[in-house]
Design an enzyme around this catalytic site. Structure first.
Site, PDB file in Angstrom:
ATOM      1  N   ARG A  35     -53.559  32.569 -12.602  1.00  0.00           N
ATOM      2  CA  ARG A  35     -52.477  31.579 -12.632  1.00  0.00           C
ATOM      3  C   ARG A  35     -51.392  31.980 -11.660  1.00  0.00           C
ATOM      4  NH1 ARG A  35     -47.811  31.914 -16.347  1.00  0.00           N
ATOM      5  NH2 ARG A  35     -46.654  29.947 -16.308  1.00  0.00           N
ATOM      6  N   ARG A  76     -30.253  22.356 -17.203  1.00  0.00           N
ATOM      7  CA  ARG A  76     -29.300  23.438 -17.457  1.00  0.00           C
ATOM      8  C   ARG A  76     -27.878  22.897 -17.532  1.00  0.00           C
ATOM      9  NH1 ARG A  76     -32.009  28.186 -16.640  1.00  0.00           N
ATOM     10  NH2 ARG A  76     -33.859  28.116 -15.316  1.00  0.00           N
ATOM     11  N   LYS A 217     -49.588  20.615 -19.712  1.00  0.00           N
ATOM     12  CA  LYS A 217     -48.993  21.604 -20.609  1.00  0.00           C
ATOM     13  C   LYS A 217     -48.262  20.859 -21.729  1.00  0.00           C
ATOM     14  CE  LYS A 217     -46.951  25.138 -18.676  1.00  0.00           C
ATOM     15  NZ  LYS A 217     -46.054  25.891 -17.753  1.00  0.00           N
ATOM     16  N   THR A 275     -48.905  31.791 -24.190  1.00  0.00           N
ATOM     17  CA  THR A 275     -47.557  32.260 -24.503  1.00  0.00           C
ATOM     18  C   THR A 275     -47.524  33.288 -25.627  1.00  0.00           C
ATOM     19  OG1 THR A 275     -46.773  30.019 -23.974  1.00  0.00           O
ATOM     20  CG2 THR A 275     -45.151  31.592 -24.761  1.00  0.00           C
TER      21      THR A 275
END
Length: 478
Positions: A35, A76, A217, A275
């Site tokens: 990846r 953000r 994802k 993860t």
């Protein structure tokens, strides 16, 4: 370089593993797919990384898949006076379009699409959920919230919106540039971050035009609500548990993981569990018992692949992490309960000729205890359908396409080989037996199953299953 397991391993490359020697060590330890995280890899260096992996591929004479993981939109907050502020539980705090530095009462949110999408009652999470705000009121250019979980907030911390569907595509301008660079470099899979709707996937597939397959994802609650639609259009999916665990209650993540894995298996789409799988191995040479159990659970569920992130990218023990994950998968697959679970979770074949042939090959293999199913495939679809059945046999995929051989490196139980297409039925059977012997999956006197489509070279025409005996001539030619 045959593997003694069906479950595949993705290893993320990074500062600890981005040189040719380490890539080779990771492959030898068990990595099947590499990846490339475009959040950290400058696109100028992408081609160099791909060439490194292709050199390792040539050295070991085994197809290796490369996954380019697009960053996706990063939401953000702006900057603060003095770089930070302390929020108190119960206070009001405003998110607004004012670009002046923030205070303990407000901060700039440089995403007008968020301000226009928030509604009273929506949750706003800051800094991976360390702070939680609840929207109280909304007006043009600002949203007033109540602080529910207090703490320190500082410059440019990430924003997560579990209740809000944002009218913005999953691809940013950076992602579009990275996507073109990845396709030009010849990657095999594209991972799309922060998918919310099937249209997000369709946009990437339109650009890719078959040059790479697209993996969604699943890390947003909005994606889970439209899971079936997203999975239908995707070529593969990833259970991205990091952001999923931020935007949804943590206790829901294991159930969602099982739902995604089972849905993917039903559809015959590869599924990756990712993860924090061996997180402690970033700094420790051994994992925790809980991490071992976590990896084992994904294998027992029948996931096509399990993934390492920081463990192999920036950790102190990247090779050990891959080797540990490989040993866990091997041990699980040798457990007598593993195959009974695989049979229990198998879905009924779809009403197509290809699925019927794939299901028949599985049944024949079980009945006759045949260890190898050789699948002649051009597009890879035949191997995908056989792998969907989770047979207690190795699927040796024979294909004239190097791209197909590489893509299949991600798929459960598939050992792909690039070879010229069969010229006739006898050639098809002979070379299937020869490769089964050469790769160590069959021996003289054993039978193999051959699945193919007639006429040869016609994608999607799987319509034939045959049993062949391996003889001395096959072994001599191997």
């Amino acid at each position: 370089m045959r593997r003694d397991r069906r479950t595949k391993i993705l290893a993320t490359l990074g500062p600890a593993s981005e040189n040719p020697e380490m890539i080779a060590k990771l492959f030898e330890a068990g990595a099947d797919v590499f990846r490339l995280n475009m959040s950290h890899l400058p696109r100028e260096k992408l081609k160099e990384r791909v060439e490194m992996i292709r050199a390792v591929e040539a050295r070991f004479k085994r197809p290796i898949a490369i996954l380019a993981d697009l960053q996706g939109p990063k939401l953000r907050v702006g900057a603060f006076e003095g770089d930070s502020a302390m929020l108190v539980q119960g206070q009001s705090f405003t998110l607004d379009a004012d670009k002046t530095p923030g205070t303990k009462n407000r901060v700039h949110l440089p995403h007008p699409e968020i301000l226009s999408s928030l509604e009273p009652g929506h949750t706003v999470l800051i800094d991976d959920g360390k702070l939680r705000l609840r929207v109280k009121s909304v007006k043009q250019g600002s949203a007033t919230t109540t602080v529910e979980v207090a703490g320190k907030i500082s410059n440019r911390k990430g924003v997560s919106l579990p209740d809000t569907t944002i009218p913005v595509a999953a691809m940013t301008d950076k992602d579009r540039s990275d996507l073109e660079a990845a396709l030009d470099a010849g990657v095999d899979w594209i991972a799309l971050s922060f998918v919310q709707r099937p249209e997000d996937v369709a946009e990437v597939k339109k650009v890719a035009r078959g040059r790479a397959l697209v993996m969604s994802k699943l890390e947003k609650p909005q994606a889970i609500t439209r899971l079936d639609e997203i999975m239908e259009i995707s070529d593969a999916v990833m259970v991205a548990r990091g952001d999923l665990g931020v935007e949804m209650p943590l206790e829901k993540v294991p159930g969602i993981q099982k739902r995604i894995v089972r849905t993917a298996r039903k559809l015959g789409k590869p599924v990756v569990v990712a993860t924090q799988m061996l997180e402690s191995m970033i700094t420790s040479p051994v994992p925790t018992r809980a991490e071992v159990s976590d990896v084992a659970t994904a294998v027992y569920d029948g996931a096509d692949a399990v993934m390492l992130s920081a463990e192999s990218a920036s950790g102190q023990y990247p090779v050990d992490a891959v080797a540990t994950m490989s040993r866990i998968a091997e041990e699980v697959e040798q457990d007598q309960n593993y195959w009974s679970i695989m049979r229990t979770l198998n879905a009924e074949p779809e009403a197509t000729g290809s699925d019927a042939i794939a299901a028949a090959s599985h049944q024949i293999a079980d009945t006759l205890n045949i260890k190898t199913v050789a699948a002649w495939t051009f597009s890879g679809s035949t191997a995908f359908r056989i792998a969907r059945e989770r047979p207690n046999s190795t699927v040796v995929a024979l294909t004239p396409s190097v791209n197909t051989a590489r893509r299949l490196a991600l798929v459960w139980g598939v050992h792909s080989i690039r070879t010229k297409d069969a010229s006739d039925i006898d050639d098809m059977a002979f070379r299937a037996c020869k490769f089964a012997v050469r790769e160590g999956y069959s021996a003289i006197g054993e039978r193999i199953i051959i699945v193919a489509g007639m006429p040869f070279g016609t994608p999607g025409a799987t319509n034939m299953v045959r049993i062949a005996f391996v003889n001395q001539e096959h072994a001599a030619q191997a």
